[in-house]
Structure formats: structure tokens, C-alpha cells
Enzyme design. Sequence first.
Site, PDB file in Angstrom:
ATOM      1  N   SER A  14      37.845  48.073  30.285  1.00 46.93           N
ATOM      2  CA  SER A  14      38.610  49.279  30.644  1.00 46.93           C
ATOM      3  C   SER A  14      39.990  49.270  29.985  1.00 46.93           C
ATOM      4  O   SER A  14      40.514  50.333  29.631  1.00 46.93           O
ATOM      5  CB  SER A  14      38.732  49.417  32.161  1.00 46.93           C
ATOM      6  OG  SER A  14      39.541  48.405  32.712  1.00 46.93           O
ATOM      7  N   ASN A  15      40.571  48.093  29.773  1.00 42.51           N
ATOM      8  CA  ASN A  15      41.852  48.047  29.044  1.00 42.51           C
ATOM      9  C   ASN A  15      41.654  48.390  27.577  1.00 42.51           C
ATOM     10  O   ASN A  15      42.492  49.072  26.982  1.00 42.51           O
ATOM     11  CB  ASN A  15      42.508  46.670  29.200  1.00 42.51           C
ATOM     12  CG  ASN A  15      43.224  46.539  30.529  1.00 42.51           C
ATOM     13  OD1 ASN A  15      44.313  47.089  30.716  1.00 42.51           O
ATOM     14  ND2 ASN A  15      42.609  45.862  31.473  1.00 42.51           N
ATOM     15  N   ARG A  66      35.363  24.407  21.984  1.00 39.66           N
ATOM     16  CA  ARG A  66      36.266  25.556  22.015  1.00 39.66           C
ATOM     17  C   ARG A  66      36.849  25.822  20.633  1.00 39.66           C
ATOM     18  O   ARG A  66      37.031  26.963  20.214  1.00 39.66           O
ATOM     19  CB  ARG A  66      37.441  25.291  22.961  1.00 39.66           C
ATOM     20  CG  ARG A  66      37.082  25.350  24.408  1.00 39.66           C
ATOM     21  CD  ARG A  66      38.350  25.243  25.263  1.00 39.66           C
ATOM     22  NE  ARG A  66      38.071  24.795  26.607  1.00 39.66           N
ATOM     23  CZ  ARG A  66      37.509  25.531  27.552  1.00 39.66           C
ATOM     24  NH1 ARG A  66      37.167  26.769  27.306  1.00 39.66           N
ATOM     25  NH2 ARG A  66      37.285  25.033  28.750  1.00 39.66           N
ATOM     26  N   ARG A  92      37.967  33.248  28.028  1.00 41.14           N
ATOM     27  CA  ARG A  92      37.847  31.909  27.455  1.00 41.14           C
ATOM     28  C   ARG A  92      39.230  31.307  27.286  1.00 41.14           C
ATOM     29  O   ARG A  92      40.173  32.017  26.921  1.00 41.14           O
ATOM     30  CB  ARG A  92      37.156  31.931  26.077  1.00 41.14           C
ATOM     31  CG  ARG A  92      35.836  32.656  26.003  1.00 41.14           C
ATOM     32  CD  ARG A  92      34.782  32.167  26.941  1.00 41.14           C
ATOM     33  NE  ARG A  92      34.469  30.748  26.809  1.00 41.14           N
ATOM     34  CZ  ARG A  92      33.730  30.070  27.674  1.00 41.14           C
ATOM     35  NH1 ARG A  92      33.230  30.671  28.737  1.00 41.14           N
ATOM     36  NH2 ARG A  92      33.486  28.795  27.500  1.00 41.14           N
ATOM     37  N   ASN A 108      48.415  39.195  26.047  1.00 39.20           N
ATOM     38  CA  ASN A 108      47.419  39.132  27.130  1.00 39.20           C
ATOM     39  C   ASN A 108      47.921  39.968  28.301  1.00 39.20           C
ATOM     40  O   ASN A 108      49.121  40.201  28.436  1.00 39.20           O
ATOM     41  CB  ASN A 108      47.221  37.674  27.572  1.00 39.20           C
ATOM     42  CG  ASN A 108      46.105  37.532  28.591  1.00 39.20           C
ATOM     43  OD1 ASN A 108      45.053  38.172  28.462  1.00 39.20           O
ATOM     44  ND2 ASN A 108      46.317  36.728  29.623  1.00 39.20           N
ATOM     45  N   HIS A 110      47.597  40.213  32.588  1.00 35.56           N
ATOM     46  CA  HIS A 110      47.174  39.433  33.753  1.00 35.56           C
ATOM     47  C   HIS A 110      47.465  40.245  35.019  1.00 35.56           C
ATOM     48  O   HIS A 110      48.539  40.834  35.142  1.00 35.56           O
ATOM     49  CB  HIS A 110      47.939  38.098  33.782  1.00 35.56           C
ATOM     50  CG  HIS A 110      47.519  37.232  34.921  1.00 35.56           C
ATOM     51  ND1 HIS A 110      46.325  36.544  34.921  1.00 35.56           N
ATOM     52  CD2 HIS A 110      48.113  36.954  36.107  1.00 35.56           C
ATOM     53  CE1 HIS A 110      46.207  35.882  36.053  1.00 35.56           C
ATOM     54  NE2 HIS A 110      47.275  36.106  36.792  1.00 35.56           N
ATOM     55  N   ASP A 146      48.233  31.803  31.203  1.00 30.93           N
ATOM     56  CA  ASP A 146      49.101  32.776  31.880  1.00 30.93           C
ATOM     57  C   ASP A 146      50.565  32.329  31.957  1.00 30.93           C
ATOM     58  O   ASP A 146      51.227  32.528  32.986  1.00 30.93           O
ATOM     59  CB  ASP A 146      48.564  33.085  33.291  1.00 30.93           C
ATOM     60  CG  ASP A 146      47.145  33.630  33.256  1.00 30.93           C
ATOM     61  OD1 ASP A 146      46.820  34.345  32.297  1.00 30.93           O
ATOM     62  OD2 ASP A 146      46.365  33.342  34.181  1.00 30.93           O
ATOM     63  N   GLU A 175      47.633  48.714  34.851  1.00 25.92           N
ATOM     64  CA  GLU A 175      47.374  47.977  33.599  1.00 25.92           C
ATOM     65  C   GLU A 175      47.137  48.945  32.451  1.00 25.92           C
ATOM     66  O   GLU A 175      47.645  48.752  31.343  1.00 25.92           O
ATOM     67  CB  GLU A 175      46.124  47.088  33.755  1.00 25.92           C
ATOM     68  CG  GLU A 175      46.335  45.868  34.604  1.00 25.92           C
ATOM     69  CD  GLU A 175      45.130  44.924  34.579  1.00 25.92           C
ATOM     70  OE1 GLU A 175      45.287  43.782  34.993  1.00 25.92           O
ATOM     71  OE2 GLU A 175      44.034  45.339  34.151  1.00 25.92           O
TER      72      GLU A 175
HETATM   73  C1  GRF Z   1      42.021  42.911  33.864  1.00 23.07           C
HETATM   74  O1  GRF Z   1      42.242  43.079  35.223  1.00 23.07           O
HETATM   75  C2  GRF Z   1      42.996  41.936  33.274  1.00 23.07           C
HETATM   76  O2  GRF Z   1      44.189  41.871  33.961  1.00 23.07           O
HETATM   77  C3  GRF Z   1      42.287  40.616  33.377  1.00 23.07           C
HETATM   78  O3  GRF Z   1      40.928  40.926  33.197  1.00 23.07           O
HETATM   79  C4  GRF Z   1      40.680  42.267  33.576  1.00 23.07           C
HETATM   80  C5  GRF Z   1      39.941  42.930  32.453  1.00 23.07           C
HETATM   81  O4  GRF Z   1      39.426  44.170  32.796  1.00 23.07           O
HETATM   82  N1  GRF Z   1      42.816  39.699  32.413  1.00 23.07           N
HETATM   83  P1  GRF Z   1      38.775  45.114  31.695  1.00 23.07           P
HETATM   84  O5  GRF Z   1      37.651  44.321  31.029  1.00 23.07           O
HETATM   85  O6  GRF Z   1      39.831  45.514  30.728  1.00 23.07           O
HETATM   86  O7  GRF Z   1      38.220  46.278  32.459  1.00 23.07           O
END
Ligand code: GRF
Length: 190
Positions: A14-15, A66, A92, A108, A110, A146, A175
Site C-alpha cells: 500500500s505504501n 543474507r 528482510r 524505510n 516504520h 529501525d 504513512e
Molecule cells: C507498513 O506499515 C510499514 O510501516 C511497515 O510495513 C508495512 C507495509 O505495508 N514497515 P504495505 O506493504 O506498504 O501495505
Amino acid sequence: MSVKLAVLASGSGSNLEAIAQAINDGKLLAKIAVVIYNEPDAFARQRAEKFGIPAILVNHRDYKYRKALDLAIIDILQQYDVELVIMAGWMRIVTQELIDAFPERILNIHPSLLPSFKGIHAIEQAFNYGVKITGCTVHLLSLEVDSGKILKQKAVPVLPEDSLADLQKRIQFQEHIIYPEAIAEYINNF
Ligand code: GRF
């Protein structure tokens, strides 16, 4: 100048969608050159397709270490001339190789107000703790999970009647606003 991004996602994406939409709306002067995903059934792949973005599966199960996974990722990022790497739900742990290949060029997001509630169960932990304010954080990626330099944060109140799902929804809503904004602001200072 349009900066070339890569988005790394493991799940829903979704991001990724919010960033792609901000680009389409002219709010973010960038181009997503490639999406990399590691779970074969990640919905992020379908979102990438919807926006006409190439999506490449790099299944971590195919790599013994990794480091080998990250080297495969670096290879793709270089092939696509990526300038800024966007982690959006990439589940990961990264190695020094990836960080060194893109110094201060990996972001990133969070779902907590860092440095509180690091790790994968951030929303649940904040909820169970009974915090009245939580939120989300965009930060630079560092080797320690993080913990990189904070670029942008948004506070989200926890309401008395909230379920965990309600809170999750409200954090994700924010977000989707702050991630494209943070990327735009970061790119401006390139
Ligand atoms: C988000 O809540 C982000 O903060 C975390 O993982 C989630 C990813 O959601 N790191 P999406 O895949 O972007 O919907």
C-alpha cells in the site's frame, strides 16, 4: 530532474501504491524504475503492474546467505540505474553490502514513533502498552534495525475505543501521506 527510485516490498504494497500515485499526481518528481519483492504472492506485484512498473521477484529462499540475497538485489538496482532505494514493508534484515552500495540512499518507513517500538510488532506493542500517542517514522536505513537517522514523523492518537485494527488503519493512512512527502523533501536536498 526525475530521480530513479526502486521500491522493495514484501507484502501488500500500500505504501508502494501511495508513492506511485503521488508521482502520477505530480506531487513527487521521481520515477519508480523497478519494484523488487521477495514473497511470490505479494500483492505489491499486482500494484506495480497496475502502474506499469517492472516487478522482479527475488525470493530469499533461493539464497543461502543474507549477503547473497543482497548482492542479487544490488545487481538489479544497478541494472535499473536506481538512485534512491525505498523500503516499503521489506521484511528482510539487510547486510552491510546493501548499505555500502547505496550510502544514505536507502529510506524505510516504520509504524511507530521511533525510537519507541522497534521491530516487527510495533503497532501491537504500542497498543498493548497503552500509549496514547503513537505514529509513523520515515528514516534512513542503517544496519541496526529501525535505528537510522529520522527524516519525518507523524503522530497518531490512540483513541479509547480503538481496536488494534482501527489503530493500524489510522497509522497506515498517515504513512501514505508522509512517505511520498519525505521522499520529495529528501530528493530536494540531493
Ligand atoms: C507498513 O506499515 C510499514 O510501516 C511497515 O510495513 C508495512 C507495509 O505495508 N514497515 P504495505 O506493504 O506498504 O501495505
